[in-house]
Write a protein that holds these residues in place. Structure first.
Motif, PDB file in Angstrom:
ATOM      1  N   LEU A  53      77.200 -39.334  30.442  1.00 17.89           N
ATOM      2  CA  LEU A  53      77.210 -40.184  29.253  1.00 17.89           C
ATOM      3  C   LEU A  53      77.817 -39.446  28.070  1.00 17.89           C
ATOM      4  CD1 LEU A  53      73.577 -41.635  29.506  1.00 17.89           C
ATOM      5  CD2 LEU A  53      75.726 -42.734  30.222  1.00 17.89           C
ATOM      6  N   LEU A  54      78.437 -40.205  27.187  1.00 21.74           N
ATOM      7  CA  LEU A  54      78.968 -39.589  25.962  1.00 21.74           C
ATOM      8  C   LEU A  54      77.849 -38.886  25.205  1.00 21.74           C
ATOM      9  CD1 LEU A  54      81.200 -39.103  23.870  1.00 21.74           C
ATOM     10  CD2 LEU A  54      80.714 -41.395  22.952  1.00 21.74           C
ATOM     11  N   MET A  55      76.674 -39.513  25.143  1.00 26.92           N
ATOM     12  CA  MET A  55      75.521 -38.893  24.472  1.00 26.92           C
ATOM     13  C   MET A  55      75.221 -37.505  25.051  1.00 26.92           C
ATOM     14  SD  MET A  55      71.601 -40.264  24.526  1.00 26.92           S
ATOM     15  CE  MET A  55      71.455 -39.986  26.299  1.00 26.92           C
ATOM     16  N   ASP A  56      75.238 -37.391  26.365  1.00 25.13           N
ATOM     17  CA  ASP A  56      74.923 -36.104  26.986  1.00 25.13           C
ATOM     18  C   ASP A  56      76.044 -35.096  26.792  1.00 25.13           C
ATOM     19  OD1 ASP A  56      72.404 -36.940  27.833  1.00 25.13           O
ATOM     20  OD2 ASP A  56      73.225 -37.852  29.647  1.00 25.13           O
ATOM     21  N   PHE A  57      77.272 -35.603  26.744  1.00 22.64           N
ATOM     22  CA  PHE A  57      78.380 -34.692  26.446  1.00 22.64           C
ATOM     23  C   PHE A  57      78.183 -34.090  25.055  1.00 22.64           C
ATOM     24  CE2 PHE A  57      82.659 -33.833  24.755  1.00 22.64           C
ATOM     25  CZ  PHE A  57      83.119 -32.953  25.718  1.00 22.64           C
ATOM     26  N   LEU A  58      77.854 -34.928  24.089  1.00 22.99           N
ATOM     27  CA  LEU A  58      77.678 -34.448  22.710  1.00 22.99           C
ATOM     28  C   LEU A  58      76.506 -33.475  22.613  1.00 22.99           C
ATOM     29  CD1 LEU A  58      78.194 -37.863  20.894  1.00 22.99           C
ATOM     30  CD2 LEU A  58      79.812 -35.944  20.961  1.00 22.99           C
ATOM     31  N   ARG A  59      75.411 -33.830  23.242  1.00 23.55           N
ATOM     32  CA  ARG A  59      74.205 -33.013  23.118  1.00 23.55           C
ATOM     33  C   ARG A  59      74.252 -31.748  23.985  1.00 23.55           C
ATOM     34  NH1 ARG A  59      69.513 -34.847  21.135  1.00 23.55           N
ATOM     35  NH2 ARG A  59      68.399 -33.706  22.756  1.00 23.55           N
ATOM     36  N   ASN A  83      68.333 -38.860  21.872  1.00 24.09           N
ATOM     37  CA  ASN A  83      68.173 -39.488  23.175  1.00 24.09           C
ATOM     38  C   ASN A  83      66.746 -40.030  23.252  1.00 24.09           C
ATOM     39  OD1 ASN A  83      67.838 -40.174  25.821  1.00 24.09           O
ATOM     40  ND2 ASN A  83      68.321 -38.161  26.661  1.00 24.09           N
ATOM     41  N   ASP A  84      66.620 -41.344  23.349  1.00 23.13           N
ATOM     42  CA  ASP A  84      65.276 -41.925  23.376  1.00 23.13           C
ATOM     43  C   ASP A  84      64.712 -42.033  24.783  1.00 23.13           C
ATOM     44  OD1 ASP A  84      66.444 -44.132  24.550  1.00 23.13           O
ATOM     45  OD2 ASP A  84      66.557 -45.258  22.692  1.00 23.13           O
ATOM     46  N   GLY A  85      65.407 -41.500  25.743  1.00 25.31           N
ATOM     47  CA  GLY A  85      64.873 -41.447  27.097  1.00 25.31           C
ATOM     48  C   GLY A  85      64.913 -42.759  27.848  1.00 25.31           C
ATOM     49  N   GLY A 144      69.026 -47.337  20.039  1.00 26.23           N
ATOM     50  CA  GLY A 144      70.251 -47.071  19.276  1.00 26.23           C
ATOM     51  C   GLY A 144      70.220 -45.771  18.500  1.00 26.23           C
ATOM     52  N   VAL A 145      69.229 -44.928  18.760  1.00 22.63           N
ATOM     53  CA  VAL A 145      69.164 -43.650  18.039  1.00 22.63           C
ATOM     54  C   VAL A 145      70.323 -42.722  18.402  1.00 22.63           C
ATOM     55  CG1 VAL A 145      66.667 -43.706  17.698  1.00 22.63           C
ATOM     56  CG2 VAL A 145      67.601 -42.637  19.767  1.00 22.63           C
ATOM     57  N   CYS A 146      71.063 -43.076  19.428  1.00 24.31           N
ATOM     58  CA  CYS A 146      72.204 -42.279  19.892  1.00 24.31           C
ATOM     59  C   CYS A 146      73.516 -42.741  19.252  1.00 24.31           C
ATOM     60  CB  CYS A 146      72.326 -42.409  21.403  1.00 24.31           C
ATOM     61  SG  CYS A 146      72.586 -44.145  21.881  1.00 24.31           S
ATOM     62  N   THR A 147      73.442 -43.580  18.231  1.00 24.73           N
ATOM     63  CA  THR A 147      74.652 -44.176  17.655  1.00 24.73           C
ATOM     64  C   THR A 147      75.553 -43.126  17.008  1.00 24.73           C
ATOM     65  OG1 THR A 147      73.515 -46.271  17.298  1.00 24.73           O
ATOM     66  CG2 THR A 147      75.486 -45.875  15.970  1.00 24.73           C
ATOM     67  N   VAL A 148      76.832 -43.223  17.333  1.00 27.96           N
ATOM     68  CA  VAL A 148      77.867 -42.370  16.732  1.00 27.96           C
ATOM     69  C   VAL A 148      79.041 -43.285  16.390  1.00 27.96           C
ATOM     70  CG1 VAL A 148      77.187 -40.335  18.086  1.00 27.96           C
ATOM     71  CG2 VAL A 148      79.000 -41.849  18.953  1.00 27.96           C
ATOM     72  N   LEU A 198      80.370 -43.850  28.992  1.00 28.95           N
ATOM     73  CA  LEU A 198      80.630 -42.607  29.714  1.00 28.95           C
ATOM     74  C   LEU A 198      81.554 -41.726  28.886  1.00 28.95           C
ATOM     75  CD1 LEU A 198      81.289 -44.157  33.234  1.00 28.95           C
ATOM     76  CD2 LEU A 198      79.185 -43.059  32.437  1.00 28.95           C
ATOM     77  N   ALA A 199      81.375 -40.439  29.041  1.00 34.89           N
ATOM     78  CA  ALA A 199      82.245 -39.518  28.301  1.00 34.89           C
ATOM     79  C   ALA A 199      83.706 -39.779  28.649  1.00 34.89           C
ATOM     80  CB  ALA A 199      81.856 -38.072  28.615  1.00 34.89           C
ATOM     81  N   VAL A 200      83.981 -40.049  29.922  1.00 36.40           N
ATOM     82  CA  VAL A 200      85.386 -40.247  30.326  1.00 36.40           C
ATOM     83  C   VAL A 200      85.953 -41.546  29.744  1.00 36.40           C
ATOM     84  CG1 VAL A 200      85.246 -38.831  32.408  1.00 36.40           C
ATOM     85  CG2 VAL A 200      84.678 -41.280  32.525  1.00 36.40           C
TER      86      VAL A 200
END
Ligand code: FES
Length: 158
Positions: A21-27, A37-39, A44-48, A61-63
């Motif tokens: 996930l893009l979130m996991d790539f960033l973190r 990451n709210d698990g 929406g706490v992962c909003t960028v 996805l990051a890709v």
């Protein structure tokens, strides 16, 4: 798969699992843990910002973001100075537990880019995008209104 992204103005490339996930790539890859990451909830706490638009980074996805430009909460301050919306959150006591605050600020950054002077109704509509369990949303709305007022008072007449 290789992914290349510009994040907060810096270029990054990495070989990643296609399902990352893009979130996991960033973190996890970049250490930008301001994106929360709210698990598995849909808060929406992962909003960028991705290419200028607010997105839930756990929905992408990051890709899928390859070649894109991402801004996270870490990218808003300049030279150690909070940006106007961040300052307004501080002034209006709109900072909640801190867990939902980054997502709220990124979401509302998108709103203010589209409309620098949003109505309370419009702000409330946008707030559907990030859920917070902490306090009411009134101080968040006040912070957006303060930002809009500051923006309009510094705008030069044409
Ligand atoms: S982490 Fe829950 S919506 Fe993104």
């Amino acid at each position: 798969m290789k992914v290349s992204l510009t994040v907060n103005g810096k270029q990054y490339s990495a070989d990643v699992e296609p399902r990352l996930l893009l979130m996991d790539f960033l973190r996890d890859y970049l250490g930008l843990t301001g994106t929360k990451n709210d698990g598995g909830s849909t808060s929406g706490v992962c909003t960028v910002l991705l290419n200028g638009l607010s997105v839930k980074s756990s929905y992408i996805l990051a890709v899928q973001a390859d070649g894109g430009e991402v801004v996270t909460i870490e990218g808003l301050a300049e030279n150690g100075q909070l940006n106007p919306l961040q300052s307004a959150f501080w002034e209006m006591y709109a900072v909640q537990s801190g867990f939902s605050t980054p997502g709220l600020i990124m979401l509302l950054t998108d709103l203010l880019q589209r409309n620098p002077n949003p109505s309370e109704r419009e702000i409330r509509h946008w707030l559907d995008g990030v859920l917070s369990r902490d306090t009411g949303y009134q101080n968040v709305i006040n912070a957006v209104r303060l930002t809009a007022e500051k923006y309009s008072s510094t705008k030069k007449p044409e």
